[in-house]
Design an enzyme around this catalytic site. Structure first.
Site, PDB file in Angstrom:
ATOM      1  N   LEU A  63       0.778  -1.917  -0.202  1.00  0.00           N
ATOM      2  CA  LEU A  63       0.190  -0.169  -0.201  1.00  0.00           C
ATOM      3  C   LEU A  63       1.141   1.047   0.308  1.00  0.00           C
ATOM      4  O   LEU A  63       1.380   1.004   0.539  1.00  0.00           O
ATOM      5  CB  LEU A  63      -0.807   0.088   1.235  1.00  0.00           C
ATOM      6  N   GLY A 117       3.854  -5.089   8.229  1.00  0.00           N
ATOM      7  CA  GLY A 117       2.253  -4.148   8.458  1.00  0.00           C
ATOM      8  C   GLY A 117       1.543  -3.283   7.204  1.00  0.00           C
ATOM      9  O   GLY A 117       0.524  -3.895   6.934  1.00  0.00           O
ATOM     10  N   ASP A 118       1.572  -3.513   5.707  1.00  0.00           N
ATOM     11  CA  ASP A 118       0.571  -2.842   4.439  1.00  0.00           C
ATOM     12  C   ASP A 118       0.957  -3.869   3.530  1.00  0.00           C
ATOM     13  O   ASP A 118       1.274  -3.141   2.364  1.00  0.00           O
ATOM     14  CB  ASP A 118       0.730  -1.619   4.263  1.00  0.00           C
ATOM     15  N   GLU A 119       1.898  -5.021   3.648  1.00  0.00           N
ATOM     16  CA  GLU A 119       2.404  -5.904   2.740  1.00  0.00           C
ATOM     17  C   GLU A 119       1.111  -7.122   2.476  1.00  0.00           C
ATOM     18  O   GLU A 119       1.020  -7.578   3.272  1.00  0.00           O
ATOM     19  CB  GLU A 119       3.588  -6.391   3.029  1.00  0.00           C
TER      20      GLU A 119
END
Length: 341
Positions: A183, A224-226
């Site tokens: 993201l 985390g945002d992967e």
């Protein structure tokens, strides 16, 4: 469980439990041998022969159905007035209790059968409790295992689940594509609106990824945002490119949070299992990661396919082929390489 016989071998009286075995039959007046078949000693036909077997254990059974087996002992009465035959079920007691719905009241308090019934009842209760405990333990184990493989915030698989399923796909030889999605601008959402907004963005993004994939595809949050998407039985670049472009387009739509809107995008790197002669999980992950980095260097909100022919090139952006990039009014501005995250 007794039979009182007169001197001729006729039944004068039977015990209440024995009568319960044949509730519709009047046993009084019948000859003992007419009601029971003597199995051992074999060949007894007269009362005198029955009395002569007083020192032996009888093996007998009812002549009519159900032909319940019994054990017996003959006790002659004084002055030749007849005999009492004490009976028991022996090893057939469990069948008898089941067939005739017997209870502890049907046995003498000193009858060892009572002890056996208590033992059987205790064993049955213990086995039922053990079965119930095993079911609860199995349920708890399954719940713990599911929790160990689930990202609790998004409900997706976690890194452990992804590693396990990726290894299974590689070992089984199933063709697949691996999408590594990151993201863009997620950190700015956390910095500006706080982690609660970040959680909403992650949950919303996970929902979009579920909707964009098929039922047997796998979506996992690995950081985390992967995220990693494992798309089974698909190697066509046009279809995969279209899928990646749609994901990017949907993820760029503003996400409402309280009175604000969260704006993100996504970069995607794609590697195909068919690009490797002997695919290994870490090798495919590394390839997709290189393609993801190339997408970010190209300005984000784009996707790239890993190019195996240029695998040894030092410039990652030259080892990956540009397919399509997301454009439109919601596309975030192009970022320079030193601004990548």
């Amino acid at each position: 469980m007794f039979v009182l016989l007169d001197e001729a071998g006729r039944i004068c009286r039977v015990g209440d439990t024995l009568q319960k075995l044949r509730p519709m039959q009047d046993m009084q007046g019948l000859f003992f041998q007419d009601l029971f078949e003597l199995l051992r000693p074999h060949g007894l036909t007269t009362m005198s022969e029955l009395l002569a077997s007083a020192d032996a254990k009888l093996r007998l059974r009812f002549r009519d159905e159900p032909r319940t087996a019994l054990k017996g002992v003959v006790a002659p009465l004084p002055r030749g007035q007849g005999a009492v035959v004490n009976l028991s079920f022996g090893i057939s007691i469990l069948d008898a209790v089941r067939d005739y719905a017997l209870t502890s009241a049907d046995f003498s308090g000193t009858d060892l059968a009572i002890e056996l019934l208590y033992l059987v009842e205790a064993k049955s209760a213990a086995m039922e409790a053990s079965c119930s405990l095993n079911q609860r333990l199995q349920g708890a184990m399954l719940a713990a295992e599911e929790q160990a493989y689930t990202d609790m915030l998004t409900g997706l698989g976690n890194r452990r689940a992804m590693d396990h399923l990726l290894g299974h796909l590689v070992a089984s030889g199933t063709p697949f594509a691996l999408m590594h999605l990151d993201l863009d601008f997620f950190k700015s959402v956390n910095d500006r609106l706080g982690h609660a907004a970040g959680d909403v963005v992650l949950q919303h993004s996970a929902h979009i990824m579920r909707e964009a994939t098929r039922g047997d595809d796998i979506v996992a949050r690995i950081g985390g945002d992967e995220f990693v998407l494992l798309v089974k039985h698909l190697q066509d670049r046009a279809q995969l490119g279209g899928m990646a472009a749609r994901l990017i387009e949907r993820l760029q739509q503003p996400i409402p949070f309280e009175k604000e809107f969260c704006q993100i995008s996504a970069s995607i790197g794609i590697a195909l299992s068919s690009q490797f002669a002997d695919p290994q999980p870490n090798e495919i992950l590394r390839a997709a990661d290189e393609a993801l980095y190339a997408a970010k260097r190209a300005g984000r909100a784009k996707h790239r396919f890993f190019d195996a022919s240029g695998e040894r090139e030092t410039d990652v952006s030259r080892t990956c082929q540009h397919e399509t990039g997301a454009t439109g009014p919601h596309a975030p501005p192009r970022m320079e390489p030193d601004q990548l995250s």
